[in-house]
Motif scaffolding. Structure first.
Motif, PDB file in Angstrom:
ATOM      1  N   GLU A  22      43.361 -43.727 -10.843  1.00  0.00           N
ATOM      2  CA  GLU A  22      44.690 -43.863 -11.444  1.00  0.00           C
ATOM      3  C   GLU A  22      45.781 -43.340 -10.511  1.00  0.00           C
ATOM      4  N   GLU A  23      45.525 -42.207  -9.876  1.00  0.00           N
ATOM      5  CA  GLU A  23      46.518 -41.637  -8.964  1.00  0.00           C
ATOM      6  C   GLU A  23      46.758 -42.555  -7.767  1.00  0.00           C
ATOM      7  N   MET A  24      45.689 -43.130  -7.243  1.00  0.00           N
ATOM      8  CA  MET A  24      45.823 -44.053  -6.111  1.00  0.00           C
ATOM      9  C   MET A  24      46.594 -45.305  -6.533  1.00  0.00           C
ATOM     10  N   LEU A  25      46.286 -45.846  -7.713  1.00  0.00           N
ATOM     11  CA  LEU A  25      46.993 -47.036  -8.199  1.00  0.00           C
ATOM     12  C   LEU A  25      48.476 -46.737  -8.414  1.00  0.00           C
ATOM     13  N   GLU A  26      48.769 -45.613  -9.058  1.00  0.00           N
ATOM     14  CA  GLU A  26      50.170 -45.237  -9.311  1.00  0.00           C
ATOM     15  C   GLU A  26      50.960 -45.075  -8.026  1.00  0.00           C
ATOM     16  N   ASN A  27      50.278 -44.631  -6.973  1.00  0.00           N
ATOM     17  CA  ASN A  27      50.933 -44.404  -5.693  1.00  0.00           C
ATOM     18  C   ASN A  27      50.971 -45.670  -4.822  1.00  0.00           C
ATOM     19  N   GLY A  28      50.304 -46.731  -5.271  1.00  0.00           N
ATOM     20  CA  GLY A  28      50.269 -47.973  -4.501  1.00  0.00           C
ATOM     21  C   GLY A  28      49.466 -47.870  -3.221  1.00  0.00           C
ATOM     22  N   ASP A  29      48.428 -47.031  -3.237  1.00  0.00           N
ATOM     23  CA  ASP A  29      47.650 -46.768  -2.033  1.00  0.00           C
ATOM     24  C   ASP A  29      46.506 -47.743  -1.836  1.00  0.00           C
ATOM     25  N   SER A  30      46.050 -47.802  -0.595  1.00  0.00           N
ATOM     26  CA  SER A  30      44.865 -48.562  -0.228  1.00  0.00           C
ATOM     27  C   SER A  30      43.640 -47.699  -0.546  1.00  0.00           C
ATOM     28  N   PHE A  31      42.608 -48.317  -1.084  1.00  0.00           N
ATOM     29  CA  PHE A  31      41.404 -47.600  -1.498  1.00  0.00           C
ATOM     30  C   PHE A  31      40.354 -47.593  -0.392  1.00  0.00           C
ATOM     31  N   ASP A  32      40.731 -47.241   0.808  1.00  0.00           N
ATOM     32  CA  ASP A  32      39.804 -47.232   1.934  1.00  0.00           C
ATOM     33  C   ASP A  32      38.651 -46.266   1.659  1.00  0.00           C
ATOM     34  N   GLY A  33      37.429 -46.755   1.886  1.00  0.00           N
ATOM     35  CA  GLY A  33      36.248 -45.924   1.712  1.00  0.00           C
ATOM     36  C   GLY A  33      35.829 -45.688   0.276  1.00  0.00           C
ATOM     37  N   CYS A  34      36.440 -46.378  -0.655  1.00  0.00           N
ATOM     38  CA  CYS A  34      36.199 -46.116  -2.085  1.00  0.00           C
ATOM     39  C   CYS A  34      35.228 -47.095  -2.736  1.00  0.00           C
ATOM     40  N   ALA A  35      34.556 -47.919  -1.959  1.00  0.00           N
ATOM     41  CA  ALA A  35      33.539 -48.830  -2.484  1.00  0.00           C
ATOM     42  C   ALA A  35      34.044 -49.664  -3.656  1.00  0.00           C
ATOM     43  N   GLY A  36      35.260 -50.179  -3.535  1.00  0.00           N
ATOM     44  CA  GLY A  36      35.797 -51.071  -4.551  1.00  0.00           C
ATOM     45  C   GLY A  36      36.245 -50.405  -5.835  1.00  0.00           C
ATOM     46  N   LEU A  37      36.580 -49.128  -5.792  1.00  0.00           N
ATOM     47  CA  LEU A  37      37.014 -48.400  -6.984  1.00  0.00           C
ATOM     48  C   LEU A  37      38.220 -49.060  -7.650  1.00  0.00           C
ATOM     49  N   GLU A  38      39.077 -49.673  -6.865  1.00  0.00           N
ATOM     50  CA  GLU A  38      40.273 -50.305  -7.414  1.00  0.00           C
ATOM     51  C   GLU A  38      39.947 -51.525  -8.271  1.00  0.00           C
TER      52      GLU A  38
END
Length: 176
Positions: A22-38
Motif C-alpha cells: 500500500e505504501e509503495m502504491l500510494e507513493n507511485g513507486d516501482s516494485f523492483d525486487g518484489c516478485a509482482g507484489l503490485e
C-alpha cells in the motif's frame, strides 16, 4: 550496518507485506525486487511465487529467491529483495540478477546498500561468481547502492522495454 536480516516471506509478515504494498502504491513507486507484489490483492496470492510468476512469464520465467529485509531491533519489514537465477535473455539485457526496493518511509538510511550486501553470499551459495545489477541512469540512489557493493559499470543500453524513466539503463557487475 548490521541492522537488517534477510528472511524468507512467511505468514508472520503478512500484514507488513501488504502494508508495504500500500505504501509503495500510494507513493507511485516501482516494485523492483518484489516478485509482482503490485499485481496481487492478498499475501497468500503473492507468496505463491513460482506458480504465479511461471504462469505470467511462461518461457521467460526465471526462478528467484525472495527475501524480506527485516530490521532486527523491531522486526519491521523495510525492504524486499530478490535474486533471479539463471539470467534469461531479458534479465541479461535489462533486469539483472537482483532487484530490490525499500519502503518510502524507510529510505535514506542505508538499507538498500545493506540489503544488497546481505544477498551477495546467497548468490554465491547458488554458484554465482558474479551478478548483474541494472538501474536507470538517473537513479542516483541505486547507482550509489550498487557501487558501494563493488559494482563495476559495464555499459549503458537503451531502455527499449520501458523499465526506467530516463530511457537509459546502466548495467553493473559485482564479482563474488
Amino acid at each position: 550496518m548490521g541492522e537488517l536480516i534477510l528472511v524468507r516471506p512467511n505468514d508472520l509478515y503478512e500484514e507488513q507485506v501488504m502494508s508495504y504494498r500500500e505504501e509503495m502504491l500510494e507513493n507511485g513507486d516501482s516494485f523492483d525486487g518484489c516478485a509482482g507484489l503490485e499485481n496481487v490483492q492478498s499475501f497468500s496470492e503473492w507468496i505463491d511465487f513460482e506458480r504465479r510468476l511461471k504462469a505470467q512469464y511462461k518461457d521467460g520465467y526465471v526462478p528467484s529467491e525472495v527475501f524480506l529485509a527485516v530490521r532486527q531491533k523491531d522486526h519491521v519489514v523495510v525492504g524486499i529483495i530478490d535474486f533471479r537465477h539463471p539470467l534469461s535473455d531479458f534479465l541479461f539485457h535489462f533486469g539483472g540478477n537482483i532487484g530490490y526496493s525499500v519502503r518510502p518511509s524507510e529510505r535514506r538510511k542505508g538499507y538498500a546498500t545493506e540489503m544488497l550486501g546481505l544477498i551477495l553470499p546467497v548468490c554465491q551459495e547458488f554458484g554465482e561468481e558474479q551478478v548483474l545489477l541494472t538501474c536507470d541512469k538517473d537513479n542516483e540512489a541505486s547507482r550509489r547502492t550498487i557501487i558501494s557493493n563493488n559494482g563495476i559499470l559495464e555499459n549503458e543500453v537503451e531502455d527499449t522495454v520501458g523499465l526506467g524513466q530516463c530511457g537509459i539503463i546502466q548495467r553493473y557487475w559485482i564479482s563474488l
